[in-house]
Design a protein around this motif. Structure first.
Motif, PDB file in Angstrom:
ATOM      1  N   HIS A  22     -27.083  30.532 -16.543  1.00 26.21           N
ATOM      2  CA  HIS A  22     -26.278  29.503 -15.855  1.00 26.21           C
ATOM      3  C   HIS A  22     -24.924  29.273 -16.530  1.00 26.21           C
ATOM      4  CE1 HIS A  22     -24.704  25.691 -14.491  1.00 26.21           C
ATOM      5  NE2 HIS A  22     -24.575  25.400 -15.772  1.00 26.21           N
ATOM      6  N   LYS A  35     -22.241  28.980 -22.001  1.00 26.63           N
ATOM      7  CA  LYS A  35     -21.941  28.005 -23.058  1.00 26.63           C
ATOM      8  C   LYS A  35     -23.214  27.715 -23.845  1.00 26.63           C
ATOM      9  CE  LYS A  35     -18.970  24.624 -21.677  1.00 26.63           C
ATOM     10  NZ  LYS A  35     -18.633  23.297 -21.116  1.00 26.63           N
ATOM     11  N   SER A  73     -21.180  26.969 -15.329  1.00 29.19           N
ATOM     12  CA  SER A  73     -20.437  26.263 -14.283  1.00 29.19           C
ATOM     13  C   SER A  73     -19.206  27.091 -13.932  1.00 29.19           C
ATOM     14  CB  SER A  73     -19.993  24.882 -14.780  1.00 29.19           C
ATOM     15  OG  SER A  73     -21.119  24.047 -14.941  1.00 29.19           O
ATOM     16  N   ARG A 120     -15.581  27.198 -11.822  1.00 29.71           N
ATOM     17  CA  ARG A 120     -14.587  26.275 -11.263  1.00 29.71           C
ATOM     18  C   ARG A 120     -13.454  27.000 -10.551  1.00 29.71           C
ATOM     19  NH1 ARG A 120     -16.424  24.438 -16.131  1.00 29.71           N
ATOM     20  NH2 ARG A 120     -17.204  22.281 -16.238  1.00 29.71           N
TER      21      ARG A 120
HETATM   22  C1  LIG Z   1     -24.017  15.391 -13.593  1.00 27.57           C
HETATM   23  C2  LIG Z   1     -22.916  16.336 -14.004  1.00 27.57           C
HETATM   24  C3  LIG Z   1     -21.614  16.000 -13.717  1.00 27.57           C
HETATM   25  C4  LIG Z   1     -20.579  16.883 -14.048  1.00 27.57           C
HETATM   26  N1  LIG Z   1     -19.301  16.552 -13.701  1.00 27.57           N
HETATM   27  C5  LIG Z   1     -18.315  17.441 -13.904  1.00 27.57           C
HETATM   28  C6  LIG Z   1     -17.007  17.178 -13.422  1.00 27.57           C
HETATM   29  O1  LIG Z   1     -16.719  16.131 -12.841  1.00 27.57           O
HETATM   30  N2  LIG Z   1     -16.072  18.123 -13.612  1.00 27.57           N
HETATM   31  C7  LIG Z   1     -16.331  19.319 -14.231  1.00 27.57           C
HETATM   32  O2  LIG Z   1     -15.432  20.149 -14.349  1.00 27.57           O
HETATM   33  N3  LIG Z   1     -17.567  19.595 -14.712  1.00 27.57           N
HETATM   34  C8  LIG Z   1     -18.564  18.697 -14.546  1.00 27.57           C
HETATM   35  N4  LIG Z   1     -19.835  18.981 -14.968  1.00 27.57           N
HETATM   36  C9  LIG Z   1     -20.123  20.279 -15.588  1.00 27.57           C
HETATM   37  C10 LIG Z   1     -20.334  20.145 -17.087  1.00 27.57           C
HETATM   38  O3  LIG Z   1     -19.100  19.916 -17.708  1.00 27.57           O
HETATM   39  C11 LIG Z   1     -20.993  21.441 -17.587  1.00 27.57           C
HETATM   40  O4  LIG Z   1     -22.258  21.575 -16.981  1.00 27.57           O
HETATM   41  C12 LIG Z   1     -21.150  21.410 -19.086  1.00 27.57           C
HETATM   42  O5  LIG Z   1     -19.895  21.417 -19.737  1.00 27.57           O
HETATM   43  C13 LIG Z   1     -21.923  22.620 -19.569  1.00 27.57           C
HETATM   44  O6  LIG Z   1     -21.287  23.818 -19.162  1.00 27.57           O
HETATM   45  P1  LIG Z   1     -22.051  24.906 -18.289  1.00 27.57           P
HETATM   46  O7  LIG Z   1     -22.581  24.229 -17.060  1.00 27.57           O
HETATM   47  O8  LIG Z   1     -21.041  25.956 -17.955  1.00 27.57           O
HETATM   48  O9  LIG Z   1     -23.147  25.438 -19.130  1.00 27.57           O
HETATM   49  C14 LIG Z   1     -20.877  18.102 -14.696  1.00 27.57           C
HETATM   50  C15 LIG Z   1     -22.197  18.416 -15.004  1.00 27.57           C
HETATM   51  C16 LIG Z   1     -23.205  17.546 -14.669  1.00 27.57           C
HETATM   52  C17 LIG Z   1     -24.625  17.903 -14.991  1.00 27.57           C
END
Ligand SMILES: Cc1cc2nc3c(=O)[nH]c(=O)nc-3n(C[C@H](O)[C@H](O)[C@H](O)COP(=O)(O)O)c2cc1C
Length: 258
Positions: A11, A171, A13, A15
């Motif tokens: 996993h 990450k 995130s 963008r």
């Molecule tokens: C409930 C929740 C809200 C989040 N809100 C944001 C957000 O508003 N903007 C953003 O860029 N990432 C957001 N994230 C992503 C987190 O920053 C990200 O999951 C975390 O840094 C770990 O990185 P990864 O998911 O790439 O492993 C959110 C994650 C979660 C679980």
């Protein structure tokens, strides 16, 4: 590691998205897979709103602190904790309704988060990428008005989805010893595990240029790593971090946390 486990452990995130559209079959499969999540007493206390309209996505991007990925997503999902559907049932039957209490709100929030987690996994399983958006709670009144949210609902998170233009590296998470105890809570190993993690995050440079409130810590001289970042995050009183409006928003939505 079997295929599903290595998928789950990959996993990230995402963008940044290409222009390739997400079709309606994919949208349905994401939502129906999310629905397959466990749900407290099978109450299914959430509603998901799928948004493709560009104007709406642009407005949501603005309300979420100008997060461009929302505007560029092929599909933006809003996950709302939702006791409204249940409140109507109770009204129809003439039963009292407990939606103003804290526990049902926790139930709805947990259901919502579980569904969101699986929606993201479903999207990832079809080659899409995405990111959850907690910033949807920056201006919940505006979001509620824009999307016509009734009482007993609360936007919990959004999710930008699309085909990845770039995929960041996985990450690393805290060493397991920092978050897992056997038999009883034991914070003993936490400090060392956090120190080890700080070194990893530092080496990978994940937090370069992302200092929280740099101006408020002029005397800070150490390495800016996860522990410093997280401590500053938890000390941050700014409205986008703390969202002090949430209490009154919940009350307005009849979620009074009694
Ligand atoms: C409930 C929740 C809200 C989040 N809100 C944001 C957000 O508003 N903007 C953003 O860029 N990432 C957001 N994230 C992503 C987190 O920053 C990200 O999951 C975390 O840094 C770990 O990185 P990864 O998911 O790439 O492993 C959110 C994650 C979660 C679980």
């Amino acid at each position: 590691m079997n295929e599903l486990l290595s998928f789950l452990n990959s996993h990230v995130s995402v963008r940044q998205f290409t222009d390739q559209p997400i079709d309606e079959d994919q949208e349905r499969l994401i939502v129906t897979t999310a629905q397959r999540s466990p749900t407290s007493s099978n109450l299914q206390a959430y509603t998901i709103i799928g948004i493709r309209n560009q104007e709406t996505k642009d407005r949501l991007a603005e309300l979420c602190g100008r997060q461009g990925h929302i505007a560029h997503s092929g599909l933006f999902l809003l996950f709302c904790a939702d006791l409204y559907r249940l409140s109507r049932l109770n009204a129809e039957k003439g039963y009292p309704f407990t939606g103003e209490y804290t526990e049902p709100f926790i139930v709805a929030t947990v259901d919502t988060a579980l569904a969101a987690g699986r929606a993201l996994m479903a999207a990832q399983a079809m080659g899409l990428g995405g990111v959850m958006v907690g910033a949807i709670r920056n201006h919940p009144d505006d979001v509620a008005e824009l999307l016509n949210l009734p009482p007993y609902t609360c936007p919990i998170m959004g999710m930008s989805l699309g085909y990845p233009a770039t995929v960041p590296k996985v990450k690393p998470r805290l060493p397991m010893e920092a978050i897992y105890c056997r038999e009883q809570y034991d914070s003993g190993p936490f400090a060392q595990a956090i120190a080890d993690y700080d070194k990893i995050i530092d080496r990978l440079g994940h937090l370069k240029g992302r200092e929280v409130n740099a101006g408020s810590y002029p005397d800070f001289a150490g390495d800016y790593s996860w522990s410093e970042h997280s401590a500053r995050r938890m000390a941050d009183l700014s409205p986008t971090a703390l969202r002090p409006h949430m209490k009154s928003f919940l009350e307005k939505q009849k979620l009074k946390l009694k």
